[in-house]
Design a protein around this motif. Sequence first.
Motif, PDB file in Angstrom:
ATOM      1  N   LYS A   1      49.731  85.919   8.399  1.00 44.64           N
ATOM      2  CA  LYS A   1      50.484  87.156   8.707  1.00 44.64           C
ATOM      3  C   LYS A   1      51.684  86.767  10.004  1.00 44.64           C
ATOM      4  O   LYS A   1      52.489  86.952   9.651  1.00 44.64           O
ATOM      5  N   SER A   2      51.122  85.736  10.740  1.00 45.73           N
ATOM      6  CA  SER A   2      52.018  85.165  11.751  1.00 45.73           C
ATOM      7  C   SER A   2      52.949  84.410  10.898  1.00 45.73           C
ATOM      8  O   SER A   2      54.256  84.592  11.409  1.00 45.73           O
ATOM      9  N   ALA A   3      52.565  83.673   9.883  1.00 42.93           N
ATOM     10  CA  ALA A   3      53.846  83.014   9.278  1.00 42.93           C
ATOM     11  C   ALA A   3      54.890  83.817   8.569  1.00 42.93           C
ATOM     12  O   ALA A   3      56.179  83.449   8.777  1.00 42.93           O
TER      13      ALA A   3
ATOM     14  N   PRO B   1      49.012  85.314  22.241  1.00 43.60           N
ATOM     15  CA  PRO B   1      47.734  84.716  22.681  1.00 43.60           C
ATOM     16  C   PRO B   1      47.200  83.559  22.261  1.00 43.60           C
ATOM     17  O   PRO B   1      46.647  83.026  23.036  1.00 43.60           O
ATOM     18  N   LYS B   2      47.941  82.877  21.297  1.00 42.41           N
ATOM     19  CA  LYS B   2      47.639  81.838  20.676  1.00 42.41           C
ATOM     20  C   LYS B   2      48.671  80.620  21.022  1.00 42.41           C
ATOM     21  O   LYS B   2      48.539  79.454  20.457  1.00 42.41           O
ATOM     22  N   ASP B   3      49.893  80.688  21.660  1.00 38.15           N
ATOM     23  CA  ASP B   3      50.844  80.085  22.096  1.00 38.15           C
ATOM     24  C   ASP B   3      51.406  79.393  20.774  1.00 38.15           C
ATOM     25  O   ASP B   3      52.222  78.358  20.852  1.00 38.15           O
ATOM     26  N   GLU B   4      51.175  80.050  19.480  1.00 40.43           N
ATOM     27  CA  GLU B   4      51.873  79.782  18.381  1.00 40.43           C
ATOM     28  C   GLU B   4      53.417  79.794  18.267  1.00 40.43           C
ATOM     29  O   GLU B   4      53.801  79.467  16.860  1.00 40.43           O
ATOM     30  N   TYR B   5      54.039  80.658  18.844  1.00 42.27           N
ATOM     31  CA  TYR B   5      55.394  80.904  18.747  1.00 42.27           C
ATOM     32  C   TYR B   5      56.095  79.798  19.623  1.00 42.27           C
ATOM     33  O   TYR B   5      57.433  79.926  19.560  1.00 42.27           O
TER      34      TYR B   5
ATOM     35  N   ARG C   1      54.301  91.887  18.252  1.00 44.11           N
ATOM     36  CA  ARG C   1      53.084  92.107  19.222  1.00 44.11           C
ATOM     37  C   ARG C   1      52.017  91.551  18.206  1.00 44.11           C
ATOM     38  O   ARG C   1      51.407  92.250  17.526  1.00 44.11           O
ATOM     39  N   ASP C   2      51.920  90.228  18.355  1.00 44.50           N
ATOM     40  CA  ASP C   2      50.678  89.484  17.511  1.00 44.50           C
ATOM     41  C   ASP C   2      49.519  89.646  18.150  1.00 44.50           C
ATOM     42  O   ASP C   2      49.380  89.834  19.463  1.00 44.50           O
ATOM     43  N   GLU C   3      48.485  89.774  17.265  1.00 48.47           N
ATOM     44  CA  GLU C   3      47.041  89.990  18.007  1.00 48.47           C
ATOM     45  C   GLU C   3      47.056  91.500  18.534  1.00 48.47           C
ATOM     46  O   GLU C   3      46.244  91.516  19.456  1.00 48.47           O
ATOM     47  N   ALA C   4      47.757  92.431  18.298  1.00 44.86           N
ATOM     48  CA  ALA C   4      47.679  93.778  18.780  1.00 44.86           C
ATOM     49  C   ALA C   4      46.360  94.290  18.852  1.00 44.86           C
ATOM     50  O   ALA C   4      46.234  95.090  19.560  1.00 44.86           O
TER      51      ALA C   4
END
Length: 504
Positions: free
Chosen positions: A130-132, A154-158, A368-371
């Motif tokens: 999803k995030s990728a 929330p995971k600092d992945e950006y 809005r990741d992890e919404a």
Amino acid sequence: MRPRASGGSRDVARLLADFGHDLPRHPAPQARHREPNLHHHAPMRGQLRRGGGWSAASAQVSTWRMTSDQAPVLWPLIATPGLPPTGAQLGIDQLSGGSFYADPLGWVLADEVPVTNPNVFSFGKPGRGKSATTKAFILRMLDFGYRVLILGDPKDEYENLCRALGVEPFAIGHGLPARINPLDFGPLGHGWADLDPAEAQRRSAVVFGRWLTLIRGLVGSQRIGDQRVPFGPTDETVIKTALGHLTGYTTGATRLVEPTIPALWRQLDEPAAELIGECRYRDRRDFYDSTRLLRDALGQLVSGALAGLFDGPTTINVDWHAPIQSLSLSRLEPLGDEAVGIALTCLNSWGRAMREMAELGDVRIVVRDEAWKQLRLGPEAVKSFDADLRLSRRDGDIQWAIAHKPSDLLSVGDQGSQAVSIAKDLLHLADIKVLHGQDPGVAAELETLLGLGPIAQGLITGWAMQGRGRALWCVGEQTYKVQTVLHPLEHHLTYTNTALEKAR
Ligand SMILES: Nc1ncnc2c1ncn2[C@@H]1O[C@H](COP(=O)(O)OP(=O)(O)OP(=O)(O)O)[C@@H](O)[C@H]1O
Ligand SMILES: [Mg+2]
């Protein structure tokens, strides 16, 4: 004995024939027959003979007229009509074999695409991509002039993505300098003293409405046992009046004071006589008794796990002209999903404030990741999310929300409750859904909540589970089976398995 070939006497063949035995005859050699040559060399302009020349002629086109539900019966093997090749080239449309392009705003503007808002909901089991896919989408949309706002990471992945684009993300956590005031005025508060009364009134309606939605979401996310704290019309009046006093709007001040959550709490904890009178309480005791729950719920936000993060004036100076801006929240993870959800609610409201006076053409993808962490905080939090999504049609932003499964939105209330119908409405607010792989257990809700038939369900629980980045894109009523293709550089930017790898 060799038969005599000729002469008057009988040869062996005749002799045997006379006794009833016919010797087999040697078959006569067949005349050689040449296959006709099917391929003739033909010069460019055809054969040099009468009637053998060529001239360009277009093929006859047969015309058919029928309704769109009759056409698939006559041409059953033709895939869904393709989308226009505009926007981000994301990967392969497996049904047509061509490229798949995602262009939410372009789709809204194109009459042939059945989409009326550019909002995107992306669902999928953890680790399905999803995030990728989101990152690939935003990276490719940057070329078209879009800017990106990651409203809570929330995971600092950006962070890698931001740094690759030359932007340092803001980190939010205890002990760090970044503070966000969710009760920020935003650009609507600029130059208040010079506004004419009508404009001041219009702006105050927008700002107060936003603040109220936020406080409703924050108070409503607190619990008493199994129940969420209710937020009714009386609470609304108290908050609105208190904010009016706090900012100076009620007294007609030309320079408004920006409120904060602790200031609002103090206003209610030590109420002025005018506030008690305006809210029609008998006396101070009556005010205290009636607003205890509201005050205590707000007090939790001031002194609870998130104290010190969202309760002072905003300290970050965001460059809105940068290609991307992101707010990293991983430091809040140890505080639990609920605290992260509340942080996301605060950020959403602040982000909404920042977009209230967007310049024309300043289109942004708001991720809005992890919404789901916010959507699980109860109906009021869902309503606040809903309010943000509704704005996108007005200002042209693309709201991109990521959750695990459609029923994340239903965990806000009992089956059939008002909360559930709000959540269902929220699903309808996004005309574009990206459905990554899910376990078979989720298939039923794909049907009940999204109305997907057995073929689409099979793709999501089967095909999409067999590879990362595979998803069924629902664009209005049409579905596209899409494999996102990452560039090798993007592989590095989207890699989220580092922690798992280290743990191995
Ligand atoms: N299209 C793709 N091609 C190749 N690898 C991919 C693709 N999509 C995702 N991946 C890889 O799969 C891993 C997991 O992807 P990602 O973090 O996007 O999953 P997710 O669905 O967002 O998970 P979570 O719900 O845990 O956030 C990443 O390391 C990523 O690089
Ligand atoms: Mg993810």
